[in-house]
Design an enzyme around this catalytic site. Structure first.
Site, PDB file in Angstrom:
ATOM      1  N   ASN A 129      39.736  71.756  65.169  1.00 37.63           N
ATOM      2  CA  ASN A 129      39.292  72.226  63.851  1.00 37.63           C
ATOM      3  C   ASN A 129      38.734  73.616  64.120  1.00 37.63           C
ATOM      4  O   ASN A 129      37.538  73.815  64.278  1.00 37.63           O
ATOM      5  CB  ASN A 129      38.215  71.306  63.278  1.00 37.63           C
ATOM      6  CG  ASN A 129      38.775  69.935  62.939  1.00 37.63           C
ATOM      7  OD1 ASN A 129      39.944  69.793  62.582  1.00 37.63           O
ATOM      8  ND2 ASN A 129      37.940  68.914  63.072  1.00 37.63           N
ATOM      9  N   GLU A 175      43.696  66.520  57.822  1.00 39.58           N
ATOM     10  CA  GLU A 175      42.265  66.423  57.566  1.00 39.58           C
ATOM     11  C   GLU A 175      41.686  67.729  57.034  1.00 39.58           C
ATOM     12  O   GLU A 175      40.659  68.211  57.499  1.00 39.58           O
ATOM     13  CB  GLU A 175      41.528  65.988  58.835  1.00 39.58           C
ATOM     14  CG  GLU A 175      42.031  64.653  59.359  1.00 39.58           C
ATOM     15  CD  GLU A 175      41.269  64.121  60.566  1.00 39.58           C
ATOM     16  OE1 GLU A 175      40.715  64.926  61.333  1.00 39.58           O
ATOM     17  OE2 GLU A 175      41.246  62.895  60.734  1.00 39.58           O
ATOM     18  N   ASP A 186      44.423  56.417  65.146  1.00 34.62           N
ATOM     19  CA  ASP A 186      43.406  57.330  65.649  1.00 34.62           C
ATOM     20  C   ASP A 186      42.554  56.733  66.760  1.00 34.62           C
ATOM     21  O   ASP A 186      41.446  56.282  66.516  1.00 34.62           O
ATOM     22  CB  ASP A 186      42.498  57.734  64.476  1.00 34.62           C
ATOM     23  CG  ASP A 186      41.704  58.986  64.774  1.00 34.62           C
ATOM     24  OD1 ASP A 186      41.927  59.573  65.837  1.00 34.62           O
ATOM     25  OD2 ASP A 186      40.872  59.364  63.929  1.00 34.62           O
ATOM     26  N   GLU A 225      35.053  58.204  71.362  1.00 36.12           N
ATOM     27  CA  GLU A 225      34.719  58.311  69.935  1.00 36.12           C
ATOM     28  C   GLU A 225      34.628  56.950  69.245  1.00 36.12           C
ATOM     29  O   GLU A 225      33.636  56.646  68.597  1.00 36.12           O
ATOM     30  CB  GLU A 225      35.755  59.189  69.234  1.00 36.12           C
ATOM     31  CG  GLU A 225      35.539  59.266  67.740  1.00 36.12           C
ATOM     32  CD  GLU A 225      36.601  60.096  67.022  1.00 36.12           C
ATOM     33  OE1 GLU A 225      37.435  60.722  67.691  1.00 36.12           O
ATOM     34  OE2 GLU A 225      36.577  60.101  65.777  1.00 36.12           O
TER      35      GLU A 225
HETATM   36  O1  GCW Z   1      39.617  61.056  65.313  1.00 37.28           O
HETATM   37  C1  GCW Z   1      39.504  62.101  64.426  1.00 37.28           C
HETATM   38  C2  GCW Z   1      38.120  62.598  64.618  1.00 37.28           C
HETATM   39  C3  GCW Z   1      37.937  64.014  64.200  1.00 37.28           C
HETATM   40  C4  GCW Z   1      38.982  64.846  64.904  1.00 37.28           C
HETATM   41  C5  GCW Z   1      40.355  64.343  64.502  1.00 37.28           C
HETATM   42  C6  GCW Z   1      41.452  65.052  65.266  1.00 37.28           C
HETATM   43  C7  GCW Z   1      38.779  67.073  65.722  1.00 37.28           C
HETATM   44  O2  GCW Z   1      37.252  61.759  63.950  1.00 37.28           O
HETATM   45  O3  GCW Z   1      36.646  64.400  64.542  1.00 37.28           O
HETATM   46  O4  GCW Z   1      38.840  66.216  64.641  1.00 37.28           O
HETATM   47  O5  GCW Z   1      40.484  62.993  64.807  1.00 37.28           O
HETATM   48  O6  GCW Z   1      41.878  64.520  66.283  1.00 37.28           O
HETATM   49  O7  GCW Z   1      41.864  66.126  64.871  1.00 37.28           O
END
Ligand code: GCW
Length: 857
Positions: A232, A313, A394, A422
């Site tokens: 990001n 996102e 994810d 995460e």
């Molecule tokens: O798993 C999600 C995360 C985001 C992350 C996104 C991604 C960097 O919660 O924080 O952003 O994936 O991989 O782009």
């Protein structure tokens, strides 16, 4: 005087205190050092070494390693290969380190005898004190030196010959570091080990010592590049001043052969460059990006390239202009091409705003990558690789491997793994991930009916391609432990080892890491191996089993339990749990059609519940809670049992660890640090267990056949105690509290008391556990009394001691347990909790368990 005192203190504790900074590169003295001294060379010779480059570093590391590991001082002599050796007596033994080219330059006859090496590969031969370490390139030579040192550090100084080539050229790590602290994600997005080691206050840090130390660790496990900023991406990363800063980071990496990569923000031509568009086909935009590439390479001639997250996102991307993802990727590829750079373009593309669960039974986030990349396989330039998260959703505790790996035959791909935990306990839970990665890498897609493992696909072997490999999201921080936990570092070590050689054994790699990090004391190796190997299955059991995903709070910190948060929002991590049934129907015949994205043999397997493995049942099928699994259990009973089993395993971790107190390599500092986390994990695993079980019991109304769920005979609910200054509080989500309620102080400034007469507890000794909530916005204090005796006192300070995402709420994220073992209790005595609120933390208490020996509940 001070140093004398310090030495005395170290002596008292046996092993010297360690803060983790050197991780597995401690070069600690081995037991058989004396025996090994004669086996070491008496000189180190580096061929064509230049300070600041890997061969030079290799010489320095060898010297430092010999000194630390064996206690022998050996100097480094750098020579220019073609001039031959100067002044060495023939009886000298030598460690020669350099590139194959430099070696052959001085020994033309040797060329024919040398094994074949590819980029980054190395050859080491150790014989009677003479050591030859050759790399295909400088980096390879350094890898060879680290390999040799790693053997010595495990006490192995025997002769050997080894040729090792990497299984894939891309062995990168990603850091999700923000230029600026603050906002929802702090200094490092999904980082649990402190602030960024690279950036602070919108700029590159002045002191980049940690960047160099990081590169050293990474080089020792074969990692060749770091993308330093968050996917990001902040467009301001590309201001001239920040590009100068990036060049300083690259300088810190270079001695270790680690190249720097940059994440880009697709809209930067507009937001930073002031253009009216960021359309990837607009000539002005193309020129702007070419200018950026030229400016970066002028400062960093060996920059590895870019990483891009687009149309995901909320991030901008080519689809904003109706261009394809290939148009987007190629834009960058072409600006990098003249400089030899490559781009990793992420497949994590999905729309988190419009997916609708209730209106559309066929809507499915898992389909997104396959859909968006359809028809693009032959459209990418040859310096593009698609970076694909291992699963279609994810980083969940269990996902099938993304089918996109099998779609891209002409385009190179890399698998994205997450070292930062995460969704897997944020380093506050021990979860050794290599066994999971291994399953993913060994998965056989059966493309065209032929063996086609993920590892062979990303390694460029199944579909011959020159690029491909591994990207690991690491997110280390300024904490001296790097990841926030000593034990979590086994994941980083294993990541590097598997990226180099996907056939490596997770257990073998783990043992190596334990010996290097702690010692080769057999008990130390056995205990840490046992805990670590049990940890992923345990975490899966108590967080989310049968492929339902990690049932965490997906809207907030991704940490504690909150099964209800998965559904009813457009993020698409749905479970579709209702009163009768659960799971995502991803079949072709009746569901979202996702199974059809796999090659036919695999698609057929996942299409039917009968042939779908139990551990992915709910990932692929929507079934009644009463559906019988292959194990013979119903889905709901499996849930209940798994959550009990998983959390029971976590209870064994602190017990096991305590056996290591005082053992070789277990210094007091690391012992306490690890114990603290394991005790916390044991408590939090019970929070997970009870939340998830209570949630599905409530949904399904099907009781636990073994009568455990909702039945806690040893508990005293705080809201049922006599309260003075405390009041009952309804917790949301309800399952995050035993009995759905806890107590909080009536005001933020006055002490409160909750008491109960223990008239049904027989006189004896008990473990007394208190479940409470430790929020991030204050440091309340709790005191526990039995009669007049104070059993203990603790503070709400987990936020300073655990790196897990901070939360201001009373929920499954902040729920925690403290246990006081062997408390003497007389029947009829009064149990009392005194809570002193602080800040916005109202000293919340959920329940107290009075546990007879051997019982945990
Ligand atoms: O798993 C999600 C995360 C985001 C992350 C996104 C991604 C960097 O919660 O924080 O952003 O994936 O991989 O782009």
């Amino acid at each position: 005087m001070r140093s004398l005192l310090l030495l005395a203190a170290i002596g008292l504790h046996g092993a010297a205190a360690e803060d983790g900074l050197n991780a597995w590169l401690r070069y600690a003295r081995v037991d058989n050092a004396k025996h090994c001294q004669s086996k070491l060379p008496s000189t180190i010779v580096t061929l064509n070494a230049t300070e600041g480059f890997p061969v030079y570093t290799a010489g320095q590391e060898l010297s430092k390693g010999f000194d630390g590991i064996i206690g022998k001082k050996v100097d480094v002599d750098s020579i220019v290969a073609s001039r031959g050796r100067r002044g060495h007596k023939s009886r000298d033994t030598t460690a020669t380190v350099g590139t194959v080219a430099a070696y052959v330059d001085s020994n033309p006859g040797a060329a024919a005898r040398l094994p074949e090496l590819i980029d980054d590969g190395f050859h080491v031969s150790v014989s009677c004190g003479n050591v030859l370490i050759l790399g295909q390139n400088e980096r390879g030579a350094l890898y060879g030196a680290f390999h040799y040192l790693t053997r010595l550090a495990q006490g192995d100084c025997s002769d050997f010959t080894l040729t090792s080539n990497p299984g894939a050229p891309i062995r990168w790590v990603n850091q999700w570091d923000n230029m600026q602290d603050g906002g929802t994600h702090g200094s490092v997005e999904r980082g649990y080990g402190g602030d960024s080691i690279f950036f602070w206050d919108g700029k590159v840090r002045d002191d980049l010592t940690r960047a160099g130390q990081y590169a050293r660790l990474l080089a020792s496990i074969g990692i060749n590049a770091v993308v330093v900023n968050n996917v990001n991406a902040d467009p301001k990363t590309l201001t001239p001043a920040n590009m100068d800063g990036l060049a300083r980071i690259a300088n810190a990496f270079r001695p270790y052969g680690v190249q720097l990569g940059v994440s880009l923000n697709f809209a930067a031509p507009q937001t930073l460059g002031g253009l009216s568009t960021f359309d990837p086909l607009d000539q002005g935009v193309i020129d702007w990006w070419q200018g950026i590439a030229d400016a970066l390479y002028q400062r960093i001639p060996d920059m590895v390239g870019y990483l891009v997250k687009a149309n995901s996102e909320g991030q901008p991307g080519p689809m904003t202009y109706n261009r394809t993802l290939a148009d987007g990727a190629n834009l960058f590829a072409r600006t990098l091409k003249p400089h030899g750079g490559i781009i990793l373009f992420r497949a994590f593309v999905y729309d988190h705003r419009t997916l609708n669960q209730t209106l559309d039974w066929k809507a499915d986030r898992a389909n997104a990558a396959g859909d968006y990349f359809e028809g693009l396989d032959d459209k990418f330039d040859d310096n593009v690789a698609i970076q694909i998260k291992y699963g279609p959703i994810d980083f969940q505790v269990r996902e099938p491997v993304s089918p996109l790996f099998s779609h891209l035959r002409k385009t190179a791909s890399a698998i994205e793994l997450q070292i930062t935990q995460e969704y897997l306990g944020q380093q506050a839970h021990l979860v050794y991930l290599a066994p999971m990665w291994k399953e993913l890498l060994d998965f056989d897609f059966r493309v065209d009916g032929k063996r086609s493992t993920t590892a062979d696909i990303v390694g460029g072997r199944r579909f011959p391609r020159k690029l491909g490999g591994f990207a690991g999201v690491v997110n280390v921080g300024t904490n001296t432990t790097w990841l926030g936990s000593h034990l979590a570092m086994s994941n980083l070590y294993a990541y590097g080892k598997l990226a180099w050689d996907a056939s490596a054994s997770p257990e073998g790699v783990l043992k190596e890491w334990i010996k290097l990090t702690f010692s080769d004391d057999h008990k130390v190796v056995d205990v840490i191996t046992k805990m670590s190997m049990a940890s992923w299955p345990a975490y899966e059991n108590y967080s989310g089993n049968l492929g339902i995903q990690t049932l965490t709070d997906i809207l907030l910190g991704h940490y504690g339990p909150n099964p209800g948060s998965q559904d009813g929002n457009p993020w698409g991590q749905w479970t579709r749990a209702d009163a009768d049934s659960i799971g995502m129907d991803r079949t072709v015949w009746n569901g979202t059609g996702f199974t059809g994205q796999y090659p036919p043999e695999i698609a057929a397997m996942y299409e039917r519940p009968e042939t779908t493995p139990d551990n992915l049942m709910l990932w692929f099928h929507h079934v009644p809670y009463t559906h019988k699994l292959k194990s013979g259990k119903t889905v709901i009973q499996h849930f209940y049992d798994a959550h009990y089993e998983g959390s029971a395993t976590a209870q064994t971790f602190p017990q096991l660890w305590r056996k290591l107190e005082g053992r070789r390599g277990i210094d007091r500092e690391r012992y306490e640090h690890v114990l603290y986390r394991l005790v916390y994990q044991a408590g939090h695993s019970l929070v997970w267990r009870d939340s998830v079980n209570q949630f599905y019991f409530n949904k399904s109304s099907i009781p636990d056949a073994r009568g455990r769920v909702g039945n806690h005979p040893y508990r005293i609910e705080a809201e049922a105690m006599s309260l003075e200054g405390y009041r009952a509080y309804r917790v949301s989500p309800f399952e995050a509290a035993s009995g759905a309620r806890c107590i909080v102080t009536e005001t933020n400034s006055t002490r409160a008391t909750a008491s109960a007469v223990l008239d049904r507890v027989a006189t004896g000794r008990y473990d007394v556990a208190v479940n409470y909530y430790d929020m991030a916005l204050g440091n309340a204090t709790w005191e526990l009394y039995v009669g007049a005796d104070r059993v203990g006192r603790w503070k709400g300070d987990l936020e300073y001691n655990l790196g897990r995402a901070p939360s201001p709420y009373i929920d499954g994220q902040t729920a925690a347990r403290v246990t006081f073992p062997g408390v003497k209790i007389k029947r009829g005595s009064t149990l009392k909790i005194v809570g002193t609120p602080d800040g916005l933390e109202p000293a919340p208490v959920d329940y107290i368990s009075i546990l007879p020996e051997g019982v945990v509940d």
